[in-house]
Design a protein around this motif. Sequence first.
Motif: not given
Lengths: 98, 252
Positions: B76-82
Amino acid sequence: MSNDNEKDWPLWEVFIQSKRGLDHKHVGSLHAADAGMAIENARDVYTRRGEGNSIWVVKAEHVHASNPDDAESFYDPADDKVYRHPTFYTMPEGAKYI
Amino acid sequence: MELNEALFQFCLRRGDDTHVLSHRLGEWCGHGPVLEEDMALTNRALDLLGQARNYLQYAGQVEGKGRSEDDLAYLRNERGYVNCKLVEQPNGDYAHTIAKCFLFDAWHLPFLKAQLDSKDEQLAAIAGKAVKEATYHLRHSSEWMVRFGDGTEESHQRAQQALHDLWTFTGELFETDEVYTTLQQAGIVPDLGPIKEAFDRTVNEVLAEATLKRPEDEFMASGGRKGQHTEHLGHMLGEMQFLQRAHPGAQW
């Protein structure tokens, strides 16, 4: 890390008891600013693999050691006194840690 | 919102929180101020990594699309990290690292204690194991806050600066959104009210002992749960995910 001895934390000797009922055994030493920190550091450095269930720490400067030069007079006299060993008993079966 | 989707999101959040903090602490490996602290931080990192694995495995299971813990962590990339923004902040000096851990721990421990009563058995079980680890983490970081705060003039000043810099990231720990309320209504995640009280109590007590000043609540950063991060996370992931990106499926 500072090499200035004045600023270094004192050395502590660490003893770990692996199981209730057994002795605390010397496992090594570490540096810490006080006893509380020494116990936490010992937990982190020496009990990572489930080695212990109790920790003792003592400042290394409070441990006094015998002098190696005294070895002959200290220990050799015991060499020829086999009767001091409890080897003339049969061990009961199942007795451990004796 | 569907319960399953909310549960998946929640597991990702917890997994990312613990994984990102674990990676940050792992960066200290071999660079700790003294050997004993180097070990303490890497022990912590490993505790958190274990928790992250539990959450991400469960997330993959809940999602049901066959994604493994590794897929979720490394692809997962940065925008997928929560994760929350607090944990992705760079280590800075040791006072910064400790302050970051302390603020996280002061929230994490009461959260896990409440999670023990989750109606989701898997989450309750994960909390059961993690709560012991988090208890030690809070103890370790609290002691260091006191040592720094009540130590020398310089250590006091650095700890105070660290609190000042990181305080803006604490608001996010107590945010709720659709994901959270959906799960809360189902009894899967706890009411944040008592957790905030426990956080405040811990922070106030430890900072008082440390002679440090609690920063004022001003602007609170947000967005991590939606994948909007500070610039630091991308760099961190670039390093963390390099191997899987360069050699997909590599094993050893």
